[in-house]
Motif scaffolding. Structure first.
Motif, PDB file in Angstrom:
ATOM      1  N   ILE A   1      -7.181  -0.918   2.661  1.00  0.00           N
ATOM      2  CA  ILE A   1      -8.464  -1.315   2.078  1.00  0.00           C
ATOM      3  C   ILE A   1      -8.637  -0.710   0.686  1.00  0.00           C
ATOM      4  O   ILE A   1      -9.179  -1.340  -0.217  1.00  0.00           O
ATOM      5  CB  ILE A   1      -9.647  -0.970   3.016  1.00  0.00           C
ATOM      6  CG1 ILE A   1     -10.935  -1.657   2.538  1.00  0.00           C
ATOM      7  CG2 ILE A   1      -9.859   0.502   3.112  1.00  0.00           C
ATOM      8  CD1 ILE A   1     -10.920  -3.127   2.637  1.00  0.00           C
ATOM      9  N   ASN A   2      -8.140   0.518   0.509  1.00  0.00           N
ATOM     10  CA  ASN A   2      -8.202   1.133  -0.821  1.00  0.00           C
ATOM     11  C   ASN A   2      -7.331   0.363  -1.816  1.00  0.00           C
ATOM     12  O   ASN A   2      -7.687   0.228  -2.989  1.00  0.00           O
ATOM     13  CB  ASN A   2      -7.780   2.599  -0.767  1.00  0.00           C
ATOM     14  CG  ASN A   2      -8.780   3.461  -0.056  1.00  0.00           C
ATOM     15  OD1 ASN A   2      -9.939   3.072   0.109  1.00  0.00           O
ATOM     16  ND2 ASN A   2      -8.356   4.634   0.386  1.00  0.00           N
ATOM     17  N   PHE A   3      -6.203  -0.131  -1.349  1.00  0.00           N
ATOM     18  CA  PHE A   3      -5.335  -0.943  -2.208  1.00  0.00           C
ATOM     19  C   PHE A   3      -6.042  -2.248  -2.587  1.00  0.00           C
ATOM     20  O   PHE A   3      -5.979  -2.677  -3.741  1.00  0.00           O
ATOM     21  CB  PHE A   3      -4.014  -1.235  -1.489  1.00  0.00           C
ATOM     22  CG  PHE A   3      -3.055  -2.046  -2.306  1.00  0.00           C
ATOM     23  CD1 PHE A   3      -2.448  -1.513  -3.428  1.00  0.00           C
ATOM     24  CD2 PHE A   3      -2.752  -3.348  -1.952  1.00  0.00           C
ATOM     25  CE1 PHE A   3      -1.560  -2.265  -4.187  1.00  0.00           C
ATOM     26  CE2 PHE A   3      -1.875  -4.109  -2.700  1.00  0.00           C
ATOM     27  CZ  PHE A   3      -1.270  -3.557  -3.824  1.00  0.00           C
TER      28      PHE A   3
ATOM     29  N   ILE B   1      -0.851   4.551  -1.879  1.00  0.00           N
ATOM     30  CA  ILE B   1      -2.276   4.623  -1.564  1.00  0.00           C
ATOM     31  C   ILE B   1      -2.410   4.824  -0.059  1.00  0.00           C
ATOM     32  O   ILE B   1      -1.617   4.307   0.722  1.00  0.00           O
ATOM     33  CB  ILE B   1      -2.985   3.338  -2.046  1.00  0.00           C
ATOM     34  CG1 ILE B   1      -2.871   3.247  -3.566  1.00  0.00           C
ATOM     35  CG2 ILE B   1      -4.431   3.322  -1.614  1.00  0.00           C
ATOM     36  CD1 ILE B   1      -3.451   2.005  -4.168  1.00  0.00           C
ATOM     37  N   ALA B   2      -3.447   5.566   0.334  1.00  0.00           N
ATOM     38  CA  ALA B   2      -3.593   5.986   1.730  1.00  0.00           C
ATOM     39  C   ALA B   2      -3.817   4.829   2.697  1.00  0.00           C
ATOM     40  O   ALA B   2      -3.175   4.765   3.750  1.00  0.00           O
ATOM     41  CB  ALA B   2      -4.739   6.991   1.851  1.00  0.00           C
ATOM     42  N   THR B   3      -4.738   3.910   2.374  1.00  0.00           N
ATOM     43  CA  THR B   3      -5.054   2.836   3.314  1.00  0.00           C
ATOM     44  C   THR B   3      -5.034   1.477   2.602  1.00  0.00           C
ATOM     45  O   THR B   3      -5.292   1.392   1.397  1.00  0.00           O
ATOM     46  CB  THR B   3      -6.447   3.049   3.939  1.00  0.00           C
ATOM     47  OG1 THR B   3      -7.427   3.049   2.897  1.00  0.00           O
ATOM     48  CG2 THR B   3      -6.520   4.353   4.706  1.00  0.00           C
TER      49      THR B   3
ATOM     50  N   THR C   1       0.835  -1.207   0.000  1.00  0.00           N
ATOM     51  CA  THR C   1       0.000   0.000   0.000  1.00  0.00           C
ATOM     52  C   THR C   1       0.866   1.253   0.000  1.00  0.00           C
ATOM     53  O   THR C   1       0.643   2.177  -0.791  1.00  0.00           O
ATOM     54  CB  THR C   1      -0.946   0.000   1.214  1.00  0.00           C
ATOM     55  OG1 THR C   1      -1.765  -1.158   1.157  1.00  0.00           O
ATOM     56  CG2 THR C   1      -1.812   1.237   1.252  1.00  0.00           C
TER      57      THR C   1
ATOM     58  N   TYR D   1      -9.279  -2.660  -2.806  1.00  0.00           N
ATOM     59  CA  TYR D   1     -10.317  -2.277  -3.775  1.00  0.00           C
ATOM     60  C   TYR D   1      -9.712  -2.110  -5.171  1.00  0.00           C
ATOM     61  O   TYR D   1     -10.293  -2.546  -6.159  1.00  0.00           O
ATOM     62  CB  TYR D   1     -11.019  -0.983  -3.363  1.00  0.00           C
ATOM     63  CG  TYR D   1     -12.007  -1.140  -2.240  1.00  0.00           C
ATOM     64  CD1 TYR D   1     -12.837  -2.246  -2.150  1.00  0.00           C
ATOM     65  CD2 TYR D   1     -12.125  -0.174  -1.260  1.00  0.00           C
ATOM     66  CE1 TYR D   1     -13.746  -2.392  -1.117  1.00  0.00           C
ATOM     67  CE2 TYR D   1     -13.031  -0.302  -0.221  1.00  0.00           C
ATOM     68  CZ  TYR D   1     -13.837  -1.421  -0.163  1.00  0.00           C
ATOM     69  OH  TYR D   1     -14.737  -1.547   0.859  1.00  0.00           O
ATOM     70  N   LEU D   2      -8.552  -1.476  -5.227  1.00  0.00           N
ATOM     71  CA  LEU D   2      -7.881  -1.305  -6.514  1.00  0.00           C
ATOM     72  C   LEU D   2      -7.555  -2.653  -7.141  1.00  0.00           C
ATOM     73  O   LEU D   2      -7.812  -2.886  -8.331  1.00  0.00           O
ATOM     74  CB  LEU D   2      -6.604  -0.472  -6.354  1.00  0.00           C
ATOM     75  CG  LEU D   2      -5.744  -0.345  -7.611  1.00  0.00           C
ATOM     76  CD1 LEU D   2      -6.471   0.461  -8.674  1.00  0.00           C
ATOM     77  CD2 LEU D   2      -4.394   0.271  -7.274  1.00  0.00           C
TER      78      LEU D   2
END
Length: 133
Positions: free
Chosen positions: A67-69, A63-65, A58, A71-72
């Motif tokens: 979970i966003n990674f 990427i900030a968090t 991440t 999702y990506l």
């Protein structure tokens, strides 16, 4: 992530791999797609066991968090699956078109009383394609 959640995730992922292998052996899932799901499960097992890997990746990507990674990664995976399925559908549509045309020729020949050679057209086409190369 708590140890209890890690254990539950590991059990679910191992069961998922077992299910996928069983579906591949029963020929219910194409080998190519089954392997993709097994690899995805193995990557998730790796992320479950080694939390630091997800955090490191991440930060590496910026990427900030985490979970966003995830999702990506999920979005990229889904785009790849849709592309792969679209390609497979296009190939199957072409095969269906070709088989329908051959069937129509065979029916027309049989209606005229000719003795049809179902592989004759295929042999001619194979010979032409080899000569063209």
């Amino acid at each position: 992530m708590s140890t209890r959640l890690q254990v539950i995730l590991l059990i679910v992922l191992i069961l998922a791999i077992g299910f996928i292998v069983s579906e591949i052996s029963k020929k219910k899932i194409d080998f190519k797609f089954g392997i993709v799901w097994i690899v995805i499960s193995l990557v998730l097992i790796l992320f479950t066991i080694w939390n630091g890997l997800l955090i490191w990746l991440t930060h590496l990507v910026g990427i900030a968090t985490p979970i966003n990674f995830l999702y990506l990664l999920a979005i990229l995976l889904l785009v790849w699956i849709v592309y792969s399925m679209s390609k497979t559908i296009a190939l199957l549509q072409e095969k269906i078109k070709r088989l329908s045309q051959e069937l129509a020729i065979l029916r027309k020949d049989s209606a005229r009383g000719k003795k049809a050679d179902p592989l004759g057209e295929m042999r001619k086409d194979a010979g032409q394609s080899q000569e063209d190369e």
